[in-house]
Write a protein that holds these residues in place. Structure first.
Motif, short mmCIF file in Angstrom:
data_model
loop_
_atom_site.label_atom_id
_atom_site.label_comp_id
_atom_site.label_asym_id
_atom_site.label_seq_id
_atom_site.Cartn_x
_atom_site.Cartn_y
_atom_site.Cartn_z
N LEU A 67 0.84 -1.20 0.00
CA LEU A 67 0.00 0.00 0.00
C LEU A 67 0.87 1.25 0.00
N TYR A 68 1.95 1.23 0.77
CA TYR A 68 2.87 2.38 0.81
C TYR A 68 3.41 2.67 -0.59
N ARG A 69 3.87 1.62 -1.29
CA ARG A 69 4.43 1.82 -2.62
C ARG A 69 3.37 2.28 -3.61
N SER A 70 2.16 1.76 -3.46
CA SER A 70 1.07 2.16 -4.34
C SER A 70 0.74 3.64 -4.16
N LEU A 71 0.67 4.09 -2.92
CA LEU A 71 0.36 5.50 -2.65
C LEU A 71 1.52 6.40 -3.09
N ALA A 72 2.75 5.94 -2.89
CA ALA A 72 3.91 6.74 -3.31
C ALA A 72 3.89 6.95 -4.83
N ASP A 84 4.28 21.38 -6.45
CA ASP A 84 4.74 21.77 -5.12
C ASP A 84 4.90 20.58 -4.19
N LEU A 85 4.31 19.43 -4.55
CA LEU A 85 4.46 18.22 -3.74
C LEU A 85 5.73 17.44 -4.08
N SER A 86 6.46 17.86 -5.10
CA SER A 86 7.55 17.06 -5.66
C SER A 86 8.61 16.69 -4.65
N TYR A 87 9.07 17.65 -3.85
CA TYR A 87 10.17 17.37 -2.92
C TYR A 87 9.77 16.32 -1.89
N THR A 88 8.62 16.52 -1.27
CA THR A 88 8.19 15.60 -0.22
C THR A 88 7.93 14.21 -0.78
N VAL A 89 7.28 14.13 -1.93
CA VAL A 89 7.00 12.83 -2.54
C VAL A 89 8.31 12.13 -2.92
N GLN A 90 9.27 12.89 -3.40
CA GLN A 90 10.57 12.30 -3.75
C GLN A 90 11.25 11.72 -2.52
N GLN A 91 11.13 12.40 -1.38
CA GLN A 91 11.71 11.89 -0.14
C GLN A 91 11.04 10.58 0.28
N LEU A 92 9.72 10.49 0.11
CA LEU A 92 8.99 9.27 0.45
C LEU A 92 9.38 8.11 -0.46
N ALA A 106 4.66 10.39 7.48
CA ALA A 106 4.92 11.52 6.59
C ALA A 106 4.05 11.45 5.34
N MET A 107 3.82 10.22 4.85
CA MET A 107 2.96 10.06 3.68
C MET A 107 1.51 10.45 3.99
N LYS A 108 1.05 10.08 5.19
CA LYS A 108 -0.30 10.47 5.58
C LYS A 108 -0.44 11.98 5.63
N CYS A 109 0.62 12.65 6.05
CA CYS A 109 0.61 14.12 6.06
C CYS A 109 0.47 14.67 4.65
#
Length: 262
Positions: A67-72, A84-92, A106-109
């Protein structure tokens, strides 16, 4: 080939055409992400990332890494209209191979932030000016001024190619290309040919920057750190600065009721 008419909806991206430009949104796709994460009725979150500390490999493994990989992956595609989400998503995405509980929190955030961003769209205006911001350093250099100057040269080389392409397409640009740099010395070097101590290690082939500046084809301008919009792609930012930089990406609320129809 079949003419399907104006672009309306393609690959989960809704397009709305107006006289001022094109408005792209992924409202339906973002809603599906919230449902997949079982967070459809969650409270929106303003802050994407903790600016005090960075994610690391610590923590207990998540119970459902699939599920984590699917959401990422889904969030990664959402950055097409919400850059604007690029940096945070890249970190995840760095921890997709072994996600831990802090990564999931962090992903839930980010998903909660998505809940508050559903009404946001990406705007392509018809009168956009060509600008190029030098961001990353590809080679090692003896000084910061030299490395910044190399990055400016790389940016100008790229914009020069685009300008030549537009000229061949009979759509020439009549205004100077703006290149922003946060290093004052590099800005001076682009206009001043007498900087022997700072430029003695720089190859001749990147001094075409001065020729472009002298001809009026390029303007190299200094940008203070608080106006360094590229930071939204490279680091976590406090909310006021984040929202200010997000507006520079043309991510804003939809002016039309039809932008989120799909």
């Amino acid at each position: 080939m079949t003419d399907l008419g104006p672009l309306n909806y393609f690959l989960s991206i809704s397009a709305t055409h107006t006289t001022s430009g094109i408005f792209l949104s992924q409202t339906k796709y973002a809603t599906e992400i919230l449902e997949r994460a079982q967070m459809f009725n969650c409270n929106p979150c303003r802050t994407l990332v903790d600016t005090e500390k960075k994610l690391g490999p610590e923590g207990s493994p998540v119970t459902d890494p699939i599920l984590y990989r699917s959401l990422a992956g889904a969030l990664q595609y959402l950055t097409f209209t919400l850059p604007d989400l690029s940096y945070t998503v890249q970190q995840l995405c760095l921890y997709m191979h072994d996600p831990r509980e802090p990564h999931l929190n962090a992903m839930k955030c980010v998903v909660r932030t998505t809940a508050g961003s559903i009404i946001l769209i990406l705007v392509f205006l018809g009168d956009n000016l060509l600008t190029w911001s030098s961001k990353r350093q590809d080679t090692l250099s003896p000084s910061s001024a030299e490395s910044e100057y190399r990055r400016v040269a790389n940016a100008i080389a790229g914009t020069s190619w685009i300008c030549n392409l537009l000229r061949e397409l009979h759509t020439p640009l009549f205004t100077a290309t703006l290149v922003y740099c946060d290093n004052v010395s590099a800005v001076y070097m682009s206009a001043n040919p007498v900087q022997h101590q700072r430029t003695k290690h720089i190859e001749i082939d990147i001094h075409f920057v001065r020729d472009k500046v002298a001809a009026g084809h390029v303007r190299v301008l200094h940008v203070p750190s608080r106006f360094q919009y590229a930071d939204i792609f490279t680091k976590g930012l406090p909310y006021p600065l984040f929202t200010d930089f997000r507006s520079s990406l043309s991510v804003r609320k939809s002016p039309t009721p039809t932008a989120g129809a799909y």
